[in-house]
Design a protein around this motif. Structure first.
Motif, short mmCIF file in Angstrom:
data_model
loop_
_atom_site.label_atom_id
_atom_site.label_comp_id
_atom_site.label_asym_id
_atom_site.label_seq_id
_atom_site.Cartn_x
_atom_site.Cartn_y
_atom_site.Cartn_z
N LEU A 77 -0.30 20.19 -16.66
CA LEU A 77 -0.45 20.66 -18.04
C LEU A 77 -0.42 19.56 -19.10
CD1 LEU A 77 1.60 23.99 -17.96
CD2 LEU A 77 -0.88 23.74 -18.18
N PRO A 78 0.53 18.61 -19.04
CA PRO A 78 0.52 17.55 -20.07
C PRO A 78 -0.78 16.75 -20.09
CG PRO A 78 2.62 17.59 -18.92
CD PRO A 78 1.71 18.48 -18.15
N SER A 79 -1.35 16.47 -18.93
CA SER A 79 -2.60 15.72 -18.87
C SER A 79 -3.77 16.53 -19.42
CB SER A 79 -2.90 15.32 -17.42
OG SER A 79 -1.88 14.48 -16.90
N GLY A 134 0.18 26.39 -28.31
CA GLY A 134 -0.08 27.80 -28.05
C GLY A 134 -1.14 28.01 -27.00
N VAL A 135 -2.24 27.24 -27.09
CA VAL A 135 -3.31 27.38 -26.10
C VAL A 135 -2.84 26.90 -24.73
CG1 VAL A 135 -5.63 26.62 -25.45
CG2 VAL A 135 -5.12 27.18 -27.83
N LEU A 136 -2.07 25.81 -24.71
CA LEU A 136 -1.57 25.29 -23.44
C LEU A 136 -0.65 26.30 -22.77
CD1 LEU A 136 -1.74 22.62 -21.79
CD2 LEU A 136 0.50 22.06 -22.75
N SER A 137 0.21 26.93 -23.56
CA SER A 137 1.06 27.99 -23.01
C SER A 137 0.22 29.16 -22.53
CB SER A 137 2.05 28.46 -24.08
OG SER A 137 2.81 29.55 -23.63
N GLY A 138 -0.88 29.42 -23.23
CA GLY A 138 -1.77 30.51 -22.84
C GLY A 138 -2.45 30.27 -21.52
N VAL A 139 -2.66 29.00 -21.16
CA VAL A 139 -3.28 28.69 -19.88
C VAL A 139 -2.41 29.20 -18.74
CG1 VAL A 139 -3.98 26.80 -18.34
CG2 VAL A 139 -4.55 26.70 -20.76
N VAL A 140 -1.09 29.05 -18.89
CA VAL A 140 -0.16 29.58 -17.89
C VAL A 140 -0.06 31.09 -18.02
CG1 VAL A 140 2.21 29.51 -17.04
CG2 VAL A 140 1.15 27.42 -17.91
N ALA A 187 -3.04 12.29 -11.07
CA ALA A 187 -3.16 10.84 -11.24
C ALA A 187 -4.62 10.39 -11.11
CB ALA A 187 -2.30 10.12 -10.21
N LEU A 188 -5.41 11.14 -10.31
CA LEU A 188 -6.84 10.84 -10.17
C LEU A 188 -7.66 11.47 -11.30
CD1 LEU A 188 -7.24 11.45 -6.32
CD2 LEU A 188 -6.97 9.26 -7.49
N GLY A 189 -7.16 12.55 -11.85
CA GLY A 189 -7.88 13.29 -12.88
C GLY A 189 -7.51 14.76 -12.77
N GLY A 244 11.28 10.93 -18.75
CA GLY A 244 10.08 10.11 -18.83
C GLY A 244 9.45 9.79 -17.49
N TRP A 245 9.69 10.64 -16.49
CA TRP A 245 9.11 10.41 -15.17
C TRP A 245 7.63 10.81 -15.16
CZ3 TRP A 245 13.13 12.17 -10.91
CH2 TRP A 245 14.30 11.43 -11.08
N SER A 246 6.86 10.20 -14.27
CA SER A 246 5.44 10.54 -14.12
C SER A 246 5.29 11.85 -13.35
CB SER A 246 4.71 9.42 -13.38
OG SER A 246 5.14 9.37 -12.03
N THR A 247 4.07 12.37 -13.33
CA THR A 247 3.81 13.60 -12.58
C THR A 247 4.06 13.40 -11.08
OG1 THR A 247 1.46 13.02 -12.45
CG2 THR A 247 2.13 14.47 -14.23
#
Length: 502
Positions: free
Chosen positions: A63-65, A75-81, A190-192, A326-329
């Motif tokens: 989601l962050p990416s 709001g839209v990002l929350s809507g994706v879930v 990490a690839l996309g 601050g950890w990566s995905t």
């Protein structure tokens, strides 16, 4: 490829004919032992539920990416879930009954195809509305596919050792898919982030190609008489959609409760209409008599609370690792990967424990372990070492191994063959409501804590109390509400004894 295309065309034509045609495919043999063909059929059905679990988990990590690339608002990002939850929860009961009425195999193959197509659409999305559409329809496809797959297991595998073995493996793969998805999602992101959508397309295509020649309906073919309960279908689906949306909106109560209350009121009104209709129609969508089974209702309550507690915990842990630490995905996925130990323990350890202690005691023990795990995670701080959090992660994985499989068995145990799809739909509805409720509840508590002036880590610790309380209530119901008669428990012991020898 031509054979697959022809089979899918046949599916669409047959479903469109409705009650005027023979809707069940040629029945399969009912497996009484785990033969090579039985394992092949089980592998296909497990592949589908693994696909559903890994799809959800991969998206959560990405989601962050996705927001950074497409410039989506919160709001839209929350809507994706939320869109996936709305599609899944809203159509689950309809999906379960459709499997019983229109043919489990046909529903499984048809909606697996829809899942494939719209997952691909999500991968090509360039705007928020495309993602929302793709996730809603993908969730709807899962709502039809999941109960059809589970009811194919309960009708293709005979009651006793074969069915118990199949269900425990199925449940272990389902839970393991979600756990593994967090790791795979981190690597693919990490690839996309688009690979999070394209990977399920490839897996769906492989499962579909294997399912067409292998999977057969286990029920005896029969002609569906009477019409389809359209009023019941629309009212219950509308009620589920509104109630799930109301749960999702709990996190927005700070913006004003009027809309949330209105959504819940409209959902309850449609639910009342549904109940009245089901009592009067000669061909009900949902046979309300199935809810007279106290064991079935209590099993679904435990499922809702248990999954809700984990969903809330997983959401908070992801925020903690990525936003506070601050950890990566990839690091986040690896940190939570140990939860996937359930995929190994479920088919190996759980049958032996059920044999020795009984189904209800194993469920209670698993839920109690979940409560312990969430309590151990409560004192988490910004600089806490991962090794100090590891016991909680391990215990959560063990808890899933002990609870998920036996709950899946209990949710369909003693239900008539003609209602297996409905029972499966009820169980998955409980799972999905639990997931939505868990995330919304912890979000609402955390937002309220921040608004009260607490720091982010203090707000997170406050919200972590929610999974503890939910799991504790689940343990209470499991302790006093899942007890079975001595005769039934003895039968389960006998079946499990044979199961461990398969």
């Amino acid at each position: 490829m031509a054979g697959i295309k022809g089979e899918l065309t046949s599916l669409l034509v047959t479903v469109s004919v409705g009650s005027r045609s023979m809707l069940y495919s040629r029945p399969a043999e009912v497996f009484t032992e785990m033969s090579g063909r039985a394992w092949a059929v089980l592998a296909v059905l497990c592949g589908a539920i693994f696909l559903e679990g890994i799809d959800v988990a991969m998206l959560n990590v990405a989601l962050p990416s996705i927001r950074a690339d497409l410039g989506l608002s919160t709001g839209v990002l929350s809507g994706v879930v939320s869109a996936y939850v709305l599609g899944y929860g809203g159509f689950m009961l309809l999906g379960g009954r459709a499997a019983d009425l229109l043919g489990r195999r046909r529903m499984f193959l048809l909606w697996l195809t829809v899942f494939l197509l719209f997952s691909g659409l999500g991968g090509f999305a360039t705007e928020g509305w495309m993602l929302l559409t793709a996730r809603f329809v993908t969730g709807m496809a899962a709502a039809f596919m999941a109960p059809a797959g589970l009811s194919l297991i309960t009708t293709n595998f005979a009651v006793g050792p074969a069915r118990n073995k199949a269900l425990l493996v199925y449940a272990g793969i389902a839970a393991g898919g979600f756990s593994l998805g967090m790791v795979v999602g981190g690597l693919l992101t990490a690839l996309g982030w688009r690979w999070v959508f394209f990977a399920p397309v490839v897996l769906s295509a492989l499962i579909l190609a294997a399912a067409i020649p292998l999977v057969r309906d286990g029920a005896v073919p029969e002609r569906i008489r009477g019409g389809f309960d359209l009023l019941g279908a629309f009212s219950v689906t509308g009620a589920m959609l509104l109630l799930v949306y109301g749960v999702v909106r709990l996190e927005h109560l700070g913006d004003g409760p009027v809309l949330t209350v209105a959504v819940f009121a409209a959902g309850l009104l449609l639910l009342a209409l549904f109940v009245v209709n089901e009592r009067r129609t000669p061909h009900p969508l949902v046979r309300l008599g199935i809810l007279r089974s106290g064991a079935l209702v209590r099993t679904n309550v435990v499922a809702l609370l248990f999954v809700g507690s984990f969903a809330g915990f997983q959401f908070l842990a992801t925020l903690y690792f990525q936003e506070l630490r601050g950890w990566s995905t990839v690091q986040t996925g690896l940190a939570m990967a140990v939860i996937g130990v359930d995929a190994v323990l479920a088919p190996v350890l759980t049958p032996r424990l059920v044999d020795r202690f009984g189904n209800s005691r194993v469920v209670f023990g698993g839920v109690a372990l979940a409560v312990t795990a969430y309590v151990l995670f409560l004192p988490t701080d910004i600089d806490r070492a991962y090794v100090a959090m590891l016991p909680a992660m391990v215990l959560i994985g063990v808890a899933f191994a002990l609870v998920y499989g036996p709950l899946t068995i209990a949710g369909t145990d003693g239900i008539a063959e003609k209602d297996q799809g409905l029972a499966s739909g009820l169980l998955y509805t409980a799972f999905q409501f639990g997931f939505a409720l868990g995330i919304s509840a912890v979000t609402a508590v955390e937002v309220a804590a921040v608004a009260a002036g607490r720091s982010e880590i203090e707000a997170l610790r406050t919200a972590l109390i929610v999974p503890v309380v939910a799991a504790a209530f689940a343990a209470l119901v499991a302790a006093f509400g899942l007890r079975r008669t001595v005769a039934t428990e003895s039968a389960t012991h006998s079946a499990s004894t044979q199961l461990t020898r398969v």
